[in-house]
Structure formats: structure tokens, C-alpha cells
Motif scaffolding. Sequence first.
Motif, PDB file in Angstrom:
ATOM      1  N   VAL A  55      20.797 -77.680 -20.815  1.00  0.00           N
ATOM      2  CA  VAL A  55      21.207 -76.418 -20.204  1.00  0.00           C
ATOM      3  C   VAL A  55      21.557 -75.414 -21.290  1.00  0.00           C
ATOM      4  O   VAL A  55      21.251 -74.225 -21.191  1.00  0.00           O
ATOM      5  N   THR A  56      22.194 -75.894 -22.361  1.00  0.00           N
ATOM      6  CA  THR A  56      22.689 -74.986 -23.399  1.00  0.00           C
ATOM      7  C   THR A  56      22.141 -75.260 -24.789  1.00  0.00           C
ATOM      8  O   THR A  56      22.357 -74.457 -25.696  1.00  0.00           O
ATOM      9  N   ALA A  59      28.985 -75.992 -19.277  1.00  0.00           N
ATOM     10  CA  ALA A  59      27.998 -75.184 -18.559  1.00  0.00           C
ATOM     11  C   ALA A  59      27.657 -75.803 -17.207  1.00  0.00           C
ATOM     12  O   ALA A  59      27.519 -75.091 -16.206  1.00  0.00           O
ATOM     13  N   GLU A 108      30.533 -75.013 -14.898  1.00  0.00           N
ATOM     14  CA  GLU A 108      30.575 -73.597 -14.529  1.00  0.00           C
ATOM     15  C   GLU A 108      29.461 -73.216 -13.571  1.00  0.00           C
ATOM     16  O   GLU A 108      29.626 -72.346 -12.713  1.00  0.00           O
ATOM     17  N   LYS A 109      28.296 -73.874 -13.697  1.00  0.00           N
ATOM     18  CA  LYS A 109      27.154 -73.563 -12.845  1.00  0.00           C
ATOM     19  C   LYS A 109      27.195 -74.316 -11.510  1.00  0.00           C
ATOM     20  O   LYS A 109      26.291 -74.174 -10.687  1.00  0.00           O
ATOM     21  N   ARG A 128      26.885 -77.498 -11.129  1.00  0.00           N
ATOM     22  CA  ARG A 128      25.899 -78.588 -11.145  1.00  0.00           C
ATOM     23  C   ARG A 128      26.503 -79.883 -11.696  1.00  0.00           C
ATOM     24  O   ARG A 128      25.780 -80.822 -12.024  1.00  0.00           O
TER      25      ARG A 128
END
Length: 205
Positions: free
Chosen positions: A106-107, A142, A145-146, A148
Motif C-alpha cells: 500500500v505504501t 495505512a 487509516e484506509k 482495510r
Amino acid sequence: MISWSNVETALDTLNHKNPALFSRTLLIGGWAALLYHRLLALKNDSVFPAPIPDSTARLVSKDLDFTHVWSEDFFDAYPDFVVQPSTGRPYLEVAGIRIGFAQVGVTFDPEEAFEKSRIFKTHAGTNFATLDPVRLYREKQALIEKGRSKPNDYFHREIASAYARFELAEAFKKHSSEPTASNQVRIEQLTRELKDMAPELIERS
């Protein structure tokens, strides 16, 4: 229950069967976090203790996840470990652990992450690359925060946070006892990564 001993057996087996392919793998996900938890527990540092899970279920991860390799290459290289379920797609299982893959994070970029990875060794002597704690922390953050995230991701984020700060503190200690140019460079590298990717962790250190 799957333990770190199973993980080491899987890593040793994959390396023994195809060292060229295994040398390109990068361990990510839950077992990367649980490795850092294991290292913190073994170090038993009073300032950076291993986080305590709310359940022993948090100390196990379902899959042994890798990136920086293609899943197709693994299926071709390890046919003896391919499981053909009655329903669903085939998967790989080694030493009782299902093997998972992520082509991209993701990041993080797999190529850069592999270059910046931490290298560890099993008891049998197999070297394996692991996603560094700062990128692991940022990845888990991340996902949360998303929206997921999975239940274990909060615990994994806490582990990555603790180990990233522990790693920097250990670098300062080493430089204090051995003030060399290489140790100073190590401090600067770790500090820069924290400032660039997870500045909030610097504030907690």
C-alpha cells in the motif's frame, strides 16, 4: 498452533529447494511483525519492551507473506508444496504454513523495500530479508487509516513502532561505545527514514 519454529522450517525448506529464487524474497506482513516481537522479547529491554497482546491469537499469523517475487515463479519452483483444494484456487503450503504474496504494498515499493530490508538468519543458517520496521509500521498504519485493516494489524503496528524506536536507540548506544564513521552513518540513515516516513515515532523516542 503454528510457531516461529514452523516459520524457520518453511524458510529453510524454501531456501534449500531453490536458493536463487528464495534469495530474492522479502518477508512482509504478520510474521515480519512477529519476528520483531520475538526479537524485542529476547532483548528484554526495559525501555522498549515487547508489546503485550490482548490475546495469544495475536502471536500467530495465518500466512507467511512475501513480496519482491512473482507467485507464478513460486508455483513453478516448488511444485511439491502446491495444494489443490476441492474448491478454490491452488495455494502453496510449507511446514504447515500457507504462503502468500503481495506484488505491491500500500505504501512501499518492493524494489526499494528489498534494498532497505533487514537481514536475519534462522537457526539452521538461512539468511532471509525482512521488511524494515519503519516501512512495516507505515504499511500497517495505512491499512488502518484506509479501513482495510484486520484485527492483528493494530498489534503489528505497535510492534513495528516499538522495534523501529528500539533499533535507533541501539544504534546510538553502539556509537556511544564505538564512535566510528559507519556507526554515525547508521544513526543518520535510521533517523532520516523515521523523519521521512514516520515522524511521529521520533517524537516518542
